[in-house]
Design a protein around this motif. Structure first.
Motif, PDB file in Angstrom:
ATOM      1  N   ASP A   1       0.801  -1.240   0.000  1.00 26.65           N
ATOM      2  CA  ASP A   1       0.000   0.000   0.000  1.00 26.65           C
ATOM      3  C   ASP A   1       0.830   1.284   0.000  1.00 26.65           C
ATOM      4  OD1 ASP A   1       0.815   0.499   2.663  1.00 26.65           O
ATOM      5  OD2 ASP A   1      -1.022  -0.333   3.513  1.00 26.65           O
ATOM      6  N   HIS A   2       2.140   1.218   0.294  1.00 22.09           N
ATOM      7  CA  HIS A   2       3.040   2.387   0.281  1.00 22.09           C
ATOM      8  C   HIS A   2       2.500   3.549   1.107  1.00 22.09           C
ATOM      9  CE1 HIS A   2       6.328   1.361  -2.568  1.00 22.09           C
ATOM     10  NE2 HIS A   2       5.463   0.403  -2.904  1.00 22.09           N
ATOM     11  N   MET A   3       1.921   3.240   2.279  1.00 19.32           N
ATOM     12  CA  MET A   3       1.376   4.266   3.155  1.00 19.32           C
ATOM     13  C   MET A   3       2.376   4.670   4.234  1.00 19.32           C
ATOM     14  SD  MET A   3      -1.660   5.454   2.500  1.00 19.32           S
ATOM     15  CE  MET A   3      -3.067   5.094   1.437  1.00 19.32           C
ATOM     16  N   ILE A   4       2.527   5.993   4.409  1.00 24.20           N
ATOM     17  CA  ILE A   4       3.325   6.568   5.489  1.00 24.20           C
ATOM     18  C   ILE A   4       2.359   7.172   6.499  1.00 24.20           C
ATOM     19  CG2 ILE A   4       5.030   8.312   6.118  1.00 24.20           C
ATOM     20  CD1 ILE A   4       6.015   8.215   3.214  1.00 24.20           C
ATOM     21  N   TYR A   5       2.566   6.854   7.768  1.00 28.15           N
ATOM     22  CA  TYR A   5       1.778   7.437   8.862  1.00 28.15           C
ATOM     23  C   TYR A   5       2.592   8.559   9.503  1.00 28.15           C
ATOM     24  CZ  TYR A   5      -1.632   3.606   8.664  1.00 28.15           C
ATOM     25  OH  TYR A   5      -2.617   2.727   8.275  1.00 28.15           O
ATOM     26  N   ALA A   6       1.895   9.623   9.900  1.00 32.28           N
ATOM     27  CA  ALA A   6       2.572  10.759  10.532  1.00 32.28           C
ATOM     28  C   ALA A   6       1.716  11.313  11.664  1.00 32.28           C
ATOM     29  CB  ALA A   6       2.844  11.857   9.506  1.00 32.28           C
ATOM     30  N   TYR A   7       2.387  11.760  12.721  1.00 33.03           N
ATOM     31  CA  TYR A   7       1.747  12.402  13.879  1.00 33.03           C
ATOM     32  C   TYR A   7       2.148  13.865  13.834  1.00 33.03           C
ATOM     33  CZ  TYR A   7       0.737  12.961  18.998  1.00 33.03           C
ATOM     34  OH  TYR A   7       0.266  13.349  20.240  1.00 33.03           O
ATOM     35  N   PHE A   8       1.153  14.777  13.868  1.00 33.21           N
ATOM     36  CA  PHE A   8       1.528  16.193  13.800  1.00 33.21           C
ATOM     37  C   PHE A   8       0.512  17.081  14.506  1.00 33.21           C
ATOM     38  CE2 PHE A   8      -0.748  15.543   9.733  1.00 33.21           C
ATOM     39  CZ  PHE A   8      -1.643  16.601   9.716  1.00 33.21           C
ATOM     40  N   THR A   9       0.972  18.299  14.758  1.00 39.15           N
ATOM     41  CA  THR A   9       0.171  19.328  15.406  1.00 39.15           C
ATOM     42  C   THR A   9      -0.505  20.196  14.361  1.00 39.15           C
ATOM     43  OG1 THR A   9       1.912  19.400  17.092  1.00 39.15           O
ATOM     44  CG2 THR A   9       0.236  21.128  17.180  1.00 39.15           C
ATOM     45  N   THR A  10      -1.814  20.411  14.544  1.00 41.59           N
ATOM     46  CA  THR A  10      -2.560  21.332  13.691  1.00 41.59           C
ATOM     47  C   THR A  10      -2.880  22.587  14.506  1.00 41.59           C
ATOM     48  OG1 THR A  10      -4.813  20.643  14.276  1.00 41.59           O
ATOM     49  CG2 THR A  10      -3.627  19.301  12.656  1.00 41.59           C
ATOM     50  N   ALA A  11      -3.697  23.469  13.944  1.00 33.45           N
ATOM     51  CA  ALA A  11      -4.106  24.672  14.660  1.00 33.45           C
ATOM     52  C   ALA A  11      -5.002  24.348  15.852  1.00 33.45           C
ATOM     53  CB  ALA A  11      -4.825  25.624  13.709  1.00 33.45           C
ATOM     54  N   SER A  12      -5.590  23.135  15.874  1.00 34.42           N
ATOM     55  CA  SER A  12      -6.559  22.816  16.923  1.00 34.42           C
ATOM     56  C   SER A  12      -6.218  21.591  17.763  1.00 34.42           C
ATOM     57  CB  SER A  12      -7.939  22.599  16.296  1.00 34.42           C
ATOM     58  OG  SER A  12      -7.897  21.531  15.356  1.00 34.42           O
ATOM     59  N   ASP A  13      -5.361  20.697  17.267  1.00 35.61           N
ATOM     60  CA  ASP A  13      -5.112  19.447  17.986  1.00 35.61           C
ATOM     61  C   ASP A  13      -3.837  18.795  17.490  1.00 35.61           C
ATOM     62  OD1 ASP A  13      -5.751  18.466  15.469  1.00 35.61           O
ATOM     63  OD2 ASP A  13      -7.416  17.200  16.124  1.00 35.61           O
ATOM     64  N   ASN A  14      -3.533  17.611  18.045  1.00 37.33           N
ATOM     65  CA  ASN A  14      -2.566  16.695  17.461  1.00 37.33           C
ATOM     66  C   ASN A  14      -3.345  15.555  16.824  1.00 37.33           C
ATOM     67  OD1 ASN A  14       0.261  17.598  18.201  1.00 37.33           O
ATOM     68  ND2 ASN A  14      -0.676  17.567  20.237  1.00 37.33           N
ATOM     69  N   ARG A  15      -2.847  15.061  15.682  1.00 36.78           N
ATOM     70  CA  ARG A  15      -3.576  14.011  14.992  1.00 36.78           C
ATOM     71  C   ARG A  15      -2.630  13.076  14.253  1.00 36.78           C
ATOM     72  NH1 ARG A  15      -7.459  17.211  11.027  1.00 36.78           N
ATOM     73  NH2 ARG A  15      -7.976  18.085  13.073  1.00 36.78           N
ATOM     74  N   ILE A  16      -3.187  11.961  13.808  1.00 34.17           N
ATOM     75  CA  ILE A  16      -2.423  10.973  13.059  1.00 34.17           C
ATOM     76  C   ILE A  16      -3.066  10.811  11.689  1.00 34.17           C
ATOM     77  CG2 ILE A  16      -1.579   8.596  12.985  1.00 34.17           C
ATOM     78  CD1 ILE A  16      -1.924   8.547  16.063  1.00 34.17           C
ATOM     79  N   VAL A  17      -2.250  10.887  10.642  1.00 30.90           N
ATOM     80  CA  VAL A  17      -2.739  10.744   9.274  1.00 30.90           C
ATOM     81  C   VAL A  17      -1.909   9.680   8.563  1.00 30.90           C
ATOM     82  CG1 VAL A  17      -3.382  13.200   9.216  1.00 30.90           C
ATOM     83  CG2 VAL A  17      -1.193  12.457   8.229  1.00 30.90           C
ATOM     84  N   ARG A  18      -2.406   9.246   7.411  1.00 30.62           N
ATOM     85  CA  ARG A  18      -1.626   8.382   6.536  1.00 30.62           C
ATOM     86  C   ARG A  18      -1.661   8.969   5.136  1.00 30.62           C
ATOM     87  NH1 ARG A  18      -5.468   2.947   6.732  1.00 30.62           N
ATOM     88  NH2 ARG A  18      -7.393   3.927   5.995  1.00 30.62           N
ATOM     89  N   MET A  19      -0.566   8.786   4.413  1.00 30.55           N
ATOM     90  CA  MET A  19      -0.406   9.379   3.088  1.00 30.55           C
ATOM     91  C   MET A  19       0.245   8.377   2.151  1.00 30.55           C
ATOM     92  SD  MET A  19       1.208  12.942   4.490  1.00 30.55           S
ATOM     93  CE  MET A  19       2.144  11.982   5.689  1.00 30.55           C
TER      94      MET A  19
END
Length: 405
Positions: A152-170
């Motif tokens: 699937d070639h997915m990278i997961y990342a944890y980051f800070t946004t203007a409102s929270d911290n979240r986890i995404v995949r790309m």
């Protein structure tokens, strides 16, 4: 030429410093300065006087199952800096090796992910992650590869946004031009508390193919003891962001609680989970993680005498550690220290430390952020001199290749 620059130009063998039990006992009576997430100092932390204490040795852990023989590693270790892999990185934070070769590194403040050729040091920017809002200790932090990355070639990342911290995949598509290789982020988990400090940020897939995340309490200590909140916890979820089967609190992603700020996650060769945690005024911790256990913050910092709270197996004054990444290799946990500016080795015997921790690279490369296994007796290690608290010199920040035992 400063010591970090000189050390980067050749092979360096660093003499170990064994922390003795006598010094450890003396450290118990020393009061340390207040520590923020990444270590005391401007621009985000208090500036009280540093402590002069040293780390304690082995602590109390959960016994190994009956009949499970454990081989005690050698009492003394060593670290050899084999080479500098690459230089001139900006606020490197997350680091993960690719199965096909190469290293992915995140820039906390620039919000970018870069691929580093581990043989030549060449850097290729994959792209910038949309929505990253760096401030204080927040920004683009932990990285992890999908357990099905080969397909699937997915990278997961944890980051800070203007409102929270979240986890995404790309989706990572290396066939596209540099700077355009990241697909649109798919948010799998959001609502992790954010702050100028204590944002956690480390993510890793475990041997069970579930995603683990270390979070901070964002400067609100009360969150750590509230099992309904996700701040001050270790979380365990499916790759889609749902509570993982077998979690201790039913339909919840919470795996363990009572944490101040977890930025180190690693599994040993028996698939046991270990975590490094920032202390406040006195003790940083290395913990062996049991599902559902309470690790004490803010009631207890470091080791206590209340059986309700799980004691760390080792602890350090905040000026000696301020730990971020950890890795397992050659029978030991290796822990990177920010304010401590050193790499700690904690030899293991089951769920206990088999000997006092040892310090390496002390002051040689400045602040140390992330350490990951490179297989066998090798580690990758990143420095963190450009994070606002260091004193960057020529070549900072860099990735080092280490040989350890």
């Amino acid at each position: 030429m400063n010591s970090r620059t000189a050390a980067s130009k050749g092979t360096v063998i660093v003499q170990r410093r064994v922390v003795t039990a006598v010094l450890a006992a003396a450290a118990l009576v020393v009061t340390a300065g207040c520590s923020s997430d990444d270590g005391e100092g401007p621009p985000f932390g208090d500036t009280g006087p540093p402590s002069s204490g040293t780390s304690s040795g082995a602590g109390t852990g959960t016994p190994s199952p009956a009949g499970a023989a454990e081989e005690t590693p050698p009492a003394k270790g060593s670290v050899k800096v084999v080479r500098t892999v690459t230089e001139d990185l900006e606020t490197p934070w997350g680091l993960t090796p690719l199965p096909e070769g190469g290293l992915l590194v995140s820039s906390r403040d620039e919000g970018t992910i870069t691929r580093v050729d581990e043989k030549t040091g060449k850097k290729t920017e994959l792209g910038q992650v949309p929505g990253v809002a760096p401030a204080g200790e927040g920004g683009l932090m932990g990285l992890a590869l999908s357990p099905d990355y080969a397909s699937d070639h997915m990278i997961y990342a944890y980051f800070t946004t203007a409102s929270d911290n979240r986890i995404v995949r790309m989706l990572y598509d290396e066939k596209k031009p540099a700077g355009e290789q990241l697909g649109a982020p798919d948010t799998i988990f959001k609502g992790i508390p954010k702050g100028m400090i204590h944002n956690g940020g480390r993510i890793a897939f475990g041997p069970d193919k579930m995603l683990y995340a270390g979070t901070g309490e964002a400067g609100d200590p009360g969150l750590a003891q509230d099992k309904k909140e996700v701040g001050g916890k270790i979380l365990r979820m499916t790759p889609e962001g749902e509570p993982a089967p077998g979690n201790p609190f039913g339909d919840s992603v919470v795996y363990s609680y009572g944490h101040r700020n977890v930025q180190g996650l690693a599994w040993d060769d028996k698939q046991r989970l270990w975590a490094a945690e920032f202390g406040q005024k006195t003790w940083d911790e290395l913990n062996q993680i049991k599902p559902g256990d309470n690790y004490g913050w803010p009631v207890v910092e470091g080791k206590g005498d209340n059986a309700k709270y799980h004691n760390p197996i080792a602890q350090w004054h905040t000026d000696e550690a301020s730990p971020s990444g950890i890795a397992y290799a050659e029978g030991s946990i290796w822990m990177a220290g920010l304010r401590g500016q050193r790499l700690w080795r904690i030899p293991l015997n089951g769920t206990k430390a088999s000997a006092a921790p040892e310090a390496f690279l002390e002051g040689e490369y400045g602040r140390l952020r992330t350490v990951v296994s490179a297989g066998g007796d090798r580690l990758w290690l990143t420095t963190s001199e450009t994070d606002g608290r260091g004193s960057p010199g020529d070549g900072d920040d860099r990735i080092l290749e280490l040989e350890v035992k």
